[in-house]
Design a protein around this motif. Structure first.
Motif, PDB file in Angstrom:
ATOM      1  N   THR A 174       0.836  -1.199   0.000  1.00 12.70           N
ATOM      2  CA  THR A 174       0.000   0.000   0.000  1.00 12.70           C
ATOM      3  C   THR A 174       0.874   1.255   0.000  1.00 12.70           C
ATOM      4  O   THR A 174       1.837   1.348   0.766  1.00 12.70           O
ATOM      5  CB  THR A 174      -0.931   0.017   1.212  1.00 12.70           C
ATOM      6  OG1 THR A 174      -1.792  -1.130   1.165  1.00 12.70           O
ATOM      7  CG2 THR A 174      -1.800   1.281   1.219  1.00 12.70           C
ATOM      8  N   TYR A 175       0.533   2.212  -0.872  1.00 12.06           N
ATOM      9  CA  TYR A 175       1.260   3.471  -0.990  1.00 12.06           C
ATOM     10  C   TYR A 175       0.262   4.625  -0.873  1.00 12.06           C
ATOM     11  O   TYR A 175      -0.900   4.506  -1.280  1.00 12.06           O
ATOM     12  CB  TYR A 175       1.967   3.572  -2.349  1.00 12.06           C
ATOM     13  CG  TYR A 175       3.010   2.501  -2.576  1.00 12.06           C
ATOM     14  CD1 TYR A 175       4.342   2.723  -2.265  1.00 12.06           C
ATOM     15  CD2 TYR A 175       2.651   1.268  -3.130  1.00 12.06           C
ATOM     16  CE1 TYR A 175       5.305   1.750  -2.487  1.00 12.06           C
ATOM     17  CE2 TYR A 175       3.606   0.286  -3.354  1.00 12.06           C
ATOM     18  CZ  TYR A 175       4.931   0.525  -3.034  1.00 12.06           C
ATOM     19  OH  TYR A 175       5.882  -0.431  -3.251  1.00 12.06           O
ATOM     20  N   SER A 176       0.724   5.764  -0.334  1.00 12.98           N
ATOM     21  CA  SER A 176      -0.124   6.954  -0.227  1.00 12.98           C
ATOM     22  C   SER A 176       0.400   8.041  -1.165  1.00 12.98           C
ATOM     23  O   SER A 176       1.604   8.152  -1.400  1.00 12.98           O
ATOM     24  CB  SER A 176      -0.157   7.472   1.208  1.00 12.98           C
ATOM     25  OG  SER A 176       1.135   7.889   1.623  1.00 12.98           O
ATOM     26  N   PHE A 177      -0.526   8.877  -1.681  1.00 12.03           N
ATOM     27  CA  PHE A 177      -0.169   9.892  -2.673  1.00 12.03           C
ATOM     28  C   PHE A 177      -0.909  11.194  -2.395  1.00 12.03           C
ATOM     29  O   PHE A 177      -2.063  11.187  -1.938  1.00 12.03           O
ATOM     30  CB  PHE A 177      -0.539   9.418  -4.086  1.00 12.03           C
ATOM     31  CG  PHE A 177       0.093   8.129  -4.502  1.00 12.03           C
ATOM     32  CD1 PHE A 177       1.332   8.110  -5.111  1.00 12.03           C
ATOM     33  CD2 PHE A 177      -0.561   6.924  -4.273  1.00 12.03           C
ATOM     34  CE1 PHE A 177       1.923   6.921  -5.489  1.00 12.03           C
ATOM     35  CE2 PHE A 177       0.030   5.724  -4.657  1.00 12.03           C
ATOM     36  CZ  PHE A 177       1.267   5.720  -5.257  1.00 12.03           C
ATOM     37  N   TYR A 178      -0.257  12.323  -2.695  1.00 11.80           N
ATOM     38  CA  TYR A 178      -0.936  13.606  -2.790  1.00 11.80           C
ATOM     39  C   TYR A 178      -0.257  14.440  -3.877  1.00 11.80           C
ATOM     40  O   TYR A 178       0.858  14.134  -4.308  1.00 11.80           O
ATOM     41  CB  TYR A 178      -0.982  14.350  -1.457  1.00 11.80           C
ATOM     42  CG  TYR A 178       0.351  14.789  -0.890  1.00 11.80           C
ATOM     43  CD1 TYR A 178       0.946  15.990  -1.289  1.00 11.80           C
ATOM     44  CD2 TYR A 178       1.011  14.026   0.072  1.00 11.80           C
ATOM     45  CE1 TYR A 178       2.155  16.407  -0.754  1.00 11.80           C
ATOM     46  CE2 TYR A 178       2.219  14.436   0.612  1.00 11.80           C
ATOM     47  CZ  TYR A 178       2.787  15.625   0.191  1.00 11.80           C
ATOM     48  OH  TYR A 178       3.987  16.042   0.710  1.00 11.80           O
ATOM     49  N   ILE A 179      -0.930  15.494  -4.350  1.00  8.84           N
ATOM     50  CA  ILE A 179      -0.484  16.304  -5.488  1.00  8.84           C
ATOM     51  C   ILE A 179      -0.360  17.758  -5.075  1.00  8.84           C
ATOM     52  O   ILE A 179      -1.182  18.276  -4.315  1.00  8.84           O
ATOM     53  CB  ILE A 179      -1.478  16.207  -6.669  1.00  8.84           C
ATOM     54  CG1 ILE A 179      -1.824  14.748  -6.982  1.00  8.84           C
ATOM     55  CG2 ILE A 179      -0.915  16.906  -7.908  1.00  8.84           C
ATOM     56  CD1 ILE A 179      -0.705  13.930  -7.522  1.00  8.84           C
ATOM     57  N   VAL A 180       0.681  18.440  -5.608  1.00  9.68           N
ATOM     58  CA  VAL A 180       0.850  19.882  -5.443  1.00  9.68           C
ATOM     59  C   VAL A 180       0.966  20.515  -6.830  1.00  9.68           C
ATOM     60  O   VAL A 180       1.799  20.088  -7.637  1.00  9.68           O
ATOM     61  CB  VAL A 180       2.100  20.215  -4.600  1.00  9.68           C
ATOM     62  CG1 VAL A 180       2.354  21.722  -4.574  1.00  9.68           C
ATOM     63  CG2 VAL A 180       1.951  19.672  -3.179  1.00  9.68           C
ATOM     64  N   ALA A 181       0.127  21.518  -7.109  1.00  7.81           N
ATOM     65  CA  ALA A 181       0.181  22.229  -8.394  1.00  7.81           C
ATOM     66  C   ALA A 181       1.158  23.394  -8.292  1.00  7.81           C
ATOM     67  O   ALA A 181       1.287  24.036  -7.242  1.00  7.81           O
ATOM     68  CB  ALA A 181      -1.207  22.747  -8.765  1.00  7.81           C
ATOM     69  N   LYS A 182       1.861  23.694  -9.415  1.00  2.82           N
ATOM     70  CA  LYS A 182       2.822  24.792  -9.444  1.00  2.82           C
ATOM     71  C   LYS A 182       2.594  25.647 -10.684  1.00  2.82           C
ATOM     72  O   LYS A 182       2.135  25.158 -11.724  1.00  2.82           O
ATOM     73  CB  LYS A 182       4.258  24.255  -9.446  1.00  2.82           C
ATOM     74  CG  LYS A 182       4.612  23.380  -8.246  1.00  2.82           C
ATOM     75  CD  LYS A 182       6.110  23.263  -8.050  1.00  2.82           C
ATOM     76  CE  LYS A 182       6.685  24.556  -7.524  1.00  2.82           C
ATOM     77  NZ  LYS A 182       8.116  24.437  -7.155  1.00  2.82           N
TER      78      LYS A 182
ATOM     79  N   SER B 244       3.282  27.463  -5.254  1.00  2.00           N
ATOM     80  CA  SER B 244       2.774  26.105  -5.053  1.00  2.00           C
ATOM     81  C   SER B 244       1.416  26.139  -4.365  1.00  2.00           C
ATOM     82  O   SER B 244       1.183  26.940  -3.455  1.00  2.00           O
ATOM     83  CB  SER B 244       3.744  25.284  -4.198  1.00  2.00           C
ATOM     84  OG  SER B 244       4.998  25.161  -4.828  1.00  2.00           O
ATOM     85  N   SER B 245       0.524  25.244  -4.782  1.00  3.88           N
ATOM     86  CA  SER B 245      -0.773  25.117  -4.121  1.00  3.88           C
ATOM     87  C   SER B 245      -0.613  24.371  -2.804  1.00  3.88           C
ATOM     88  O   SER B 245       0.446  23.807  -2.506  1.00  3.88           O
ATOM     89  CB  SER B 245      -1.737  24.343  -5.019  1.00  3.88           C
ATOM     90  OG  SER B 245      -1.367  22.962  -5.072  1.00  3.88           O
ATOM     91  N   SER B 246      -1.648  24.342  -2.022  1.00  2.00           N
ATOM     92  CA  SER B 246      -1.675  23.480  -0.846  1.00  2.00           C
ATOM     93  C   SER B 246      -1.719  22.023  -1.290  1.00  2.00           C
ATOM     94  O   SER B 246      -2.087  21.710  -2.425  1.00  2.00           O
ATOM     95  CB  SER B 246      -2.912  23.794   0.008  1.00  2.00           C
ATOM     96  OG  SER B 246      -2.914  25.144   0.426  1.00  2.00           O
ATOM     97  N   ASN B 247      -1.342  21.126  -0.387  1.00  3.48           N
ATOM     98  CA  ASN B 247      -1.398  19.700  -0.705  1.00  3.48           C
ATOM     99  C   ASN B 247      -2.838  19.275  -0.975  1.00  3.48           C
ATOM    100  O   ASN B 247      -3.772  19.720  -0.299  1.00  3.48           O
ATOM    101  CB  ASN B 247      -0.862  18.858   0.450  1.00  3.48           C
ATOM    102  CG  ASN B 247       0.598  19.128   0.753  1.00  3.48           C
ATOM    103  OD1 ASN B 247       1.268  19.839   0.007  1.00  3.48           O
ATOM    104  ND2 ASN B 247       1.097  18.566   1.830  1.00  3.48           N
ATOM    105  N   SER B 248      -3.009  18.416  -1.971  1.00  2.72           N
ATOM    106  CA  SER B 248      -4.326  17.830  -2.191  1.00  2.72           C
ATOM    107  C   SER B 248      -4.638  16.849  -1.070  1.00  2.72           C
ATOM    108  O   SER B 248      -3.781  16.538  -0.235  1.00  2.72           O
ATOM    109  CB  SER B 248      -4.348  17.095  -3.531  1.00  2.72           C
ATOM    110  OG  SER B 248      -3.595  15.890  -3.435  1.00  2.72           O
ATOM    111  N   SER B 249      -5.847  16.358  -1.050  1.00  5.41           N
ATOM    112  CA  SER B 249      -6.160  15.275  -0.126  1.00  5.41           C
ATOM    113  C   SER B 249      -5.314  14.051  -0.480  1.00  5.41           C
ATOM    114  O   SER B 249      -4.882  13.888  -1.627  1.00  5.41           O
ATOM    115  CB  SER B 249      -7.647  14.929  -0.197  1.00  5.41           C
ATOM    116  OG  SER B 249      -7.987  14.543  -1.521  1.00  5.41           O
ATOM    117  N   THR B 250      -5.064  13.208   0.490  1.00 11.12           N
ATOM    118  CA  THR B 250      -4.220  12.023   0.288  1.00 11.12           C
ATOM    119  C   THR B 250      -5.086  10.811  -0.040  1.00 11.12           C
ATOM    120  O   THR B 250      -6.140  10.600   0.574  1.00 11.12           O
ATOM    121  CB  THR B 250      -3.392  11.738   1.556  1.00 11.12           C
ATOM    122  OG1 THR B 250      -2.557  12.853   1.829  1.00 11.12           O
ATOM    123  CG2 THR B 250      -2.526  10.504   1.378  1.00 11.12           C
TER     124      THR B 250
END
Length: 597
Positions: A337-345, A351-357
């Motif tokens: 299992t891996y966790s992910f979140y996205i940051v827009a630039k 940079s945007s805030s972190n997306s939900s994980t």
């Protein structure tokens, strides 16, 4: 002796032969309101004369009346303002055509590349930002934005340059015209983002355009163009061209008629600072999993200028950066299992805030790849990109030949475009089960089909139209050695081909046997320490006669090749720094699976 261009100050340029009252509705406005008013003015009366009509227009709009004054084409990529031009073109008789070097022919240079707006009308034929330029230099400029070049990788005969950007806020490849024409380029781009401001959100940015009506440009590019506009004032040559273009298509470039509009819309000639961060990415989901990969998709972020990239974080660490709203993370461990979140630039680095994980879990069983061949056209040759030539390249052990083909058109990224010709593979030893390919008709033409031939026998057809279409021909089921050809049934339609894949006969792949122990002519080969460690694979068995070792990932991509891997009685192979995951080691005709922890 060159004529000196006549530069006019602001007071003299309020009206450069524009009709009386042409700009009345813009009086007293500034900023976004002025830009919108000008957009309405120059949209009214605009007559689309068609892409081929540009050749006619150039006979009045792009004639040299200010340098040599000899009736030749005034080409901003070859004109030498203080000396003899390296070559010259006669209007109507030196049109491209095929070119290989500078001076062969002139063609139609979209200062804002036509791929940004999918070659749609009326943009594709708007003479105000499409110049008659040398074919070779046009091809070298390609789709790169304009900026200040550091180290040049190409320099035209008049000094125009291609190379790495030293403009603040952007480090990619840029094209820089000579000083004489920097203001010309700036004002053509200002025209484009004003005339088509309502469409900008539907165009590709190309690291150049903004996605919003105002300001309409990436911050770094706006800063470059403001400086160029300021240092290279409007010339008499620009005024002449603006007047001729107005006669030809019925509208004007307001930033030539009144260069003061630039300051009124975008502010002073000081650098513009973008401090607004993109919005937080939403809709992040896991769209697919395999034993070694997890695919992600998300909704596009928005920004006052434009989002340029997305940083993808896995388990809290930056994993990759992409420009699209999807990605696949490969080289993962099974049943993990891996966790992910996205940051827009954006281009200014905000940079945007972190997306939900979100979390995703890889499957527990390794599925061998089903594609015998997976051609993405990323390694196609890039010289003379818009010329129709025979193109040959090798990828993943397959040599491809495309006849009457060009390389400057795109679908997902690089693509090969075939006109009166065919795309043909070298021999693949594992047969073919099915074929999948994406096609798209480029430029003008009509819908049509390619014949798909296996060993010279037609097994089906692939349609194409102006919409990018992916087609699968199933149940071809030919075993043994095969060659594949896609033959254009039209002698004139120009069709891009991308993302071509073949499954092996029976659904197996070149790496079909994924066991870690296989037999080769009675000789058992085995990876003795699996998972491998210290980037070294130890192999048991008779290895002395093995000529070549190849390492593939599970998508069939060749990662490393080692010739005579076991010379000097070695029983191990040193490998490159492979990420954690599952790979295939091919020893001549034998394939072994191994794991890197």
């Amino acid at each position: 002796m060159k004529k000196t261009l006549f530069f006019l100050g602001f007071a003299c340029l309020v009206n450069a032969q524009a009709p009386a009252g042409y700009y009345n509705s813009a009086n007293g406005l500034t900023g976004a309101s002025l830009k919108t008013a000008l957009s309405n003015i120059i949209t009214n009366g605009h007559q689309d004369k068609g892409y081929s009509g540009l050749w006619t227009g150039y006979k009045t709009t792009d004639i040299d009346k200010n340098y040599e004054n000899d009736g030749s084409i005034l080409d901003i990529y070859s004109e030498n303002p203080t000396g003899t031009d390296p070559y010259k073109y006669t209007p109507g008789t030196n049109q491209c055509g095929t070119y290989s070097v500078e001076g062969n022919c002139y063609n139609r240079e979209h200062i804002v590349p036509q791929s940004f707006f999918n070659e749609a009308s009326p943009m594709v034929s708007d003479i105000h930002f499409i110049r008659a330029t040398d074919g070779k230099v046009n091809g070298m400029r390609s789709n790169y934005p304009f900026g200040k070049v550091g180290t040049a990788t190409f320099t035209s005969k008049n000094g125009s340059k291609l190379g790495n950007s030293t403009s603040s806020g952007y480090s990619g490849t840029v094209f820089e015209p000579i000083n004489e024409f920097k203001g010309d380029v700036a004002r053509m781009i200002f025209y484009f983002v004003t005339r088509y401001q309502s469409k900008l959100s539907t165009f590709s940015s190309g690291n150049m355009l903004g996605s919003s009506t105002y300001p309409g440009l990436q911050t770094w590019e706006l800063n470059v163009l403001l400086a160029w506009h300021n240092q290279d004032p409007v010339s008499q040559a620009e005024i002449n061209r603006n007047n001729a273009s107005y006669t030809f298509q019925g509208n004007r470039n307001p930033f030539i008629d009144n260069p003061g509009y630039v300051d009124l819309i975008w502010g002073s000639q000081q650098p513009v600072t973008d401090t607004q961060a993109p919005t937080t990415v939403s809709g992040l989901t896991v769209s697919g999993t395999t034993a070694s990969s997890i695919s992600l998709t998300w909704n596009a972020s928005t920004d006052n200028v434009g989002v340029t990239s997305y940083n993808v974080y896995m388990n809290g660490s930056l994993k990759t950066t992409v420009s699209s709203t999807s990605t696949t993370i490969s080289g993962l461990s099974a049943s993990t299992t891996y966790s992910f979140y996205i940051v827009a630039k954006d281009a200014a680095g905000n940079s945007s805030s972190n997306s939900s994980t979100v979390s995703g879990t890889t499957t527990g069983t390794v599925t061998p790849p089903t594609n015998c061949v997976n051609e993405t056209f990323e390694t196609i040759p890039t010289s003379s990109t818009s010329s129709y030539l025979t193109r040959t390249w090798t990828n993943g052990g397959i040599t491809w030949t495309a006849t009457d083909a060009r390389t400057d058109q795109t679908i997902s990224n690089k693509a090969i475009t075939v006109r009166d010709g065919a795309l043909t593979s070298s021999t693949s030893a594992n047969g073919i089960g099915s074929l999948t390919v994406t096609t798209q008709l480029k430029f003008s033409g009509s819908n049509g089909t390619f014949n798909v031939k296996v060993n010279g026998v037609t097994v089906g057809t692939v349609p194409y139209s102006t919409t990018a279409t992916t087609t699968t021909i199933s149940n071809i089921n030919t075993s043994g050695n095969v060659t594949i050809s896609l033959v254009n049934n039209s002698a004139s339609n120009r069709v891009a081909i991308d993302n071509l894949s073949l499954t092996c006969y029976g659904g197996t792949s070149r790496m079909a046997n994924s066991a870690s122990t296989l037999s080769k002519e009675g000789n058992t080969l085995q990876i003795s320490q699996n998972p491998v460690s210290n980037q070294e694979i130890f192999v048991k068995g008779e290895t002395e006669s093995i000529q070549k070792a190849e390492i593939y990932n599970l998508q069939g991509k060749l990662i490393q090749t080692i010739n005579q891997p076991f010379r000097s009685n070695r029983n191990s192979i040193k490998i490159k720094n492979l990420e954690q995951g599952i790979y295939i080691l091919k020893l001549d005709a034998t394939a072994l699976k191994f794991i890197v922890k």
